[in-house]
Enzyme design. Structure first.
Site, PDB file in Angstrom:
ATOM      1  N   CYS A  70      20.684  45.330  57.785  1.00 33.18           N
ATOM      2  CA  CYS A  70      21.980  46.004  57.842  1.00 33.18           C
ATOM      3  C   CYS A  70      23.032  45.332  56.965  1.00 33.18           C
ATOM      4  O   CYS A  70      24.224  45.673  57.057  1.00 33.18           O
ATOM      5  CB  CYS A  70      22.468  46.078  59.287  1.00 33.18           C
ATOM      6  SG  CYS A  70      21.288  46.905  60.373  1.00 33.18           S
TER       7      CYS A  70
ATOM      8  N   CYS B   1      21.340  49.597  56.390  1.00 36.75           N
ATOM      9  CA  CYS B   1      19.883  49.488  56.583  1.00 36.75           C
ATOM     10  C   CYS B   1      19.098  50.691  56.070  1.00 36.75           C
ATOM     11  O   CYS B   1      17.936  50.553  55.700  1.00 36.75           O
ATOM     12  CB  CYS B   1      19.563  49.219  58.049  1.00 36.75           C
ATOM     13  SG  CYS B   1      20.315  50.374  59.202  1.00 36.75           S
TER      14      CYS B   1
ATOM     15  N   LYS C   8      26.071  46.721  70.511  1.00 34.39           N
ATOM     16  CA  LYS C   8      24.799  47.299  70.079  1.00 34.39           C
ATOM     17  C   LYS C   8      23.716  46.249  70.274  1.00 34.39           C
ATOM     18  O   LYS C   8      23.783  45.164  69.699  1.00 34.39           O
ATOM     19  CB  LYS C   8      24.888  47.724  68.618  1.00 34.39           C
ATOM     20  CG  LYS C   8      23.587  48.318  68.082  1.00 34.39           C
ATOM     21  CD  LYS C   8      23.754  48.797  66.649  1.00 34.39           C
ATOM     22  CE  LYS C   8      22.467  49.356  66.094  1.00 34.39           C
ATOM     23  NZ  LYS C   8      22.617  49.837  64.718  1.00 34.39           N
TER      24      LYS C   8
ATOM     25  N   LYS D  39      25.328  50.938  72.860  1.00 33.40           N
ATOM     26  CA  LYS D  39      24.035  51.467  72.402  1.00 33.40           C
ATOM     27  C   LYS D  39      22.946  50.466  72.705  1.00 33.40           C
ATOM     28  O   LYS D  39      23.128  49.286  72.369  1.00 33.40           O
ATOM     29  CB  LYS D  39      24.128  51.716  70.890  1.00 33.40           C
ATOM     30  CG  LYS D  39      22.870  52.303  70.269  1.00 33.40           C
ATOM     31  CD  LYS D  39      23.026  52.453  68.762  1.00 33.40           C
ATOM     32  CE  LYS D  39      21.743  53.017  68.157  1.00 33.40           C
ATOM     33  NZ  LYS D  39      21.787  53.129  66.712  1.00 33.40           N
TER      34      LYS D  39
HETATM   35 ZN   LIG Z   1      21.868  49.181  60.268  1.00 33.60          ZN
END
Ligand SMILES: [Zn+2]
Length: 323
Positions: A130, A122, A195, A248
């Site tokens: 991404c 990204c 994530k 995350k």
């Molecule tokens: Zn990314």
């Protein structure tokens, strides 16, 4: 035993006693400090949404890395701002890409500091997603191929750990295969296993100039409402060969960290993301929170939930406090 025989306040009566029975301790050797590398020379630009953090050219980043190593912080994680972006994010897997250059310089100049390479596209794609975009959608398997190339370029540059953060399916296995075939069987993978598609990444997008140009990342990052799915994500990454798994963001997802700690036996990392950092700093600047207290309490909560490693923008401040 109950009151009056039990009085839990007995063990809270002094600093010494409280310290002696403290269950969770922070230590500098568990912190990872995120750094942003940009083109140029002598560049050190503060990121307005993340006070105290900078976009730095390679020379400045090396200076900063020396200071970080001297503080006893064991690792940095690198994010890159390339000279130019293109649809396939070629800067991510170019041997002369910005993160690869920074990695080589830090490994050469700074002894005793681990370099973790965030592995994603990204920051390098013109559309800011991404992976590779085909017909307006992020194409999984083609993206995995590009990510494997990026991991290999990072390992060639000397990265100590590869950290895929893209959330494509099957990327850990593909990266493991690429690293093994490329002569890097001993380079570990720290996968961003759980994530979430989080609003708390906001300030980072200014820092890394990586905001998606259309749509959002909910087609590959996780729905914040899901806990069981995170366990599936982690189990898959473990099966595919991840050495460390990462959750995350951190503080809004302490339940995920805690459950992962109970269900899995490999090291767990947690990323206290830009928004978590910036909201504490902003509140402190307004006089609404005590900065030091909020920093310590937030990091302690992440550790208490079960994280072994913490990626945090407070790493330097906290290391100075602990020394
Ligand atoms: Zn990314």
């Amino acid at each position: 035993m109950s009151f009056p025989a039990s009085r839990l306040r007995r063990l809270r009566s002094s600093d010494r006693l409280r310290a002696a029975v403290r269950e969770t301790r922070l230590a500098t050797d568990q912190f990872i400090y995120p750094l942003f590398v940009c083109p140029g020379e002598g560049v050190k630009r503060e990121i307005s949404a993340m006070p105290g953090n900078y976009q730095m050219s390679v020379d400045k980043l090396v200076e900063e890395s020396r200071e970080i190593a001297a503080l006893g912080i064991p690792a940095i994680i690198l994010f890159g701002l390339p000279e130019s972006k293109d649809p396939l994010g070629s800067g991510a897997y170019d041997d002369n890409g910005i993160v690869q250059r920074a990695t080589r310089a830090v490994k050469k100049e700074v002894k005793d500091l681990l370099v973790i390479a965030d592995c994603c596209l990204c920051e390098y794609t013109s559309h800011g997603h991404c992976g590779e975009v085909v017909d307006g959608k992020v194409e999984n398997d083609a993206s995995v191929e590009l990510l494997s190339k990026a991991a290999l370029a990072q390992a060639r540059a000397g990265a100590d750990i590869i950290a895929p953060s893209d959330m494509m399916d099957g990327r850990v296995a593909a990266i493991r295969r690429a690293l093994d075939a490329g002569g890097f069987p001993n380079v570990p993978i720290m996968s961003y296993a759980a994530k979430y598609a989080s609003v708390f990444y906001g300030p980072f997008r200014e820092a890394a100039e990586s905001a998606p140009q259309f749509g959002d990342r909910r087609g590959y990052q996780m729905d914040p409402a899901n806990q069981r799915e995170a366990m599936r994500e982690i189990a898959l990454d473990v099966e595919e060969g991840a050495d460390i798994i990462l959750v995350k963001p951190a503080m809004p997802y302490l339940d995920i960290i805690q459950r992962a700690r109970q269900e899995f036996n490999l090291p767990i990392a947690a990323y206290q993301v830009s928004g978590e950092y910036s909201m504490i700093v902003a509140a402190a600047r307004n006089g609404w929170l005590d900065l030091d207290g909020a920093m310590v309490e937030s990091l302690t909560s992440i550790k208490r939930a079960g994280a072994d490693l913490i990626i945090t923008y407070f790493a330097k401040t906290m290391a100075k406090r602990l020394s």
